[in-house]
Design a protein around this motif. Structure first.
Motif: not given
Length: 160
Positions: A6-12, A1-4, A14-22
């Motif tokens: 990074a790929y999609e945000s780079g393709r758009a 999921m993180l690879v996808a 956009l900076p890669r977002p930071r994911l946080t799980v709560e």
């Protein structure tokens, strides 16, 4: 999921977002059990001493629970019962068609598991019913964390 991601945000561009799980409810939900005392049994309905005032989730967005007889054994067959609250509202249904003993009677205790998240935090004094206590149990020892709200607590707010 993180690879996808990074790929999609780079393709758009956009900076890669930071994911946080709560985990929230996933962790806290199973940690809570609500005990209700059966006030009456009418046909397929078991009316308990709580309901939408202490757990509005079923009335607000259709959450449904299971219930189990605790505190005594029964050898009677299980029959489907709907556990309803004390508020005489159509939406005051805590658990629909749950298997409970045929000899269920007033005074019996029902345990409703997985009520740790949002249960008490969403409780209200609907119909002037005080909020229940919160009890912590660890290693067979119980400790009151929040005391039961009394009629005096409710009246103390009345300035009329």
């Amino acid at each position: 999921m993180l690879v996808a991601l990074a790929y999609e945000s780079g393709r758009a561009g956009l900076p890669r977002p930071r994911l946080t799980v709560e985990p929230g409810r996933w962790v806290v939900g199973p940690a809570g059990i609500t005990l209700y005392r059966v006030a009456a049994v009418k046909g397929r309905f078991a009316i308990v001493d709580g309901g939408m005032s202490d757990n509005p989730r079923p009335a607000l967005y259709g959450a449904r629970y299971h219930a189990r007889l605790v505190g005594r054994r029964s050898s009677d067959p299980l029959v489907p019962r709907t556990v309803v609250g004390r508020h005489c509202e159509a939406g005051d249904v805590l658990a629909a068609d749950v298997p409970l003993p045929a000899d269920l009677r007033p005074g019996d205790l029902l345990a409703v598991p997985v009520t740790g998240a949002y249960h008490l935090s969403m409780a209200s004094t609907y119909n002037a019913v005080g909020r229940p206590p919160l009890i912590a149990v660890r290693d067979g020892r119980a400790r009151v964390l929040l005391r039961r709200e009394t009629a005096a607590d409710l009246l103390r707010r009345d300035v009329g």
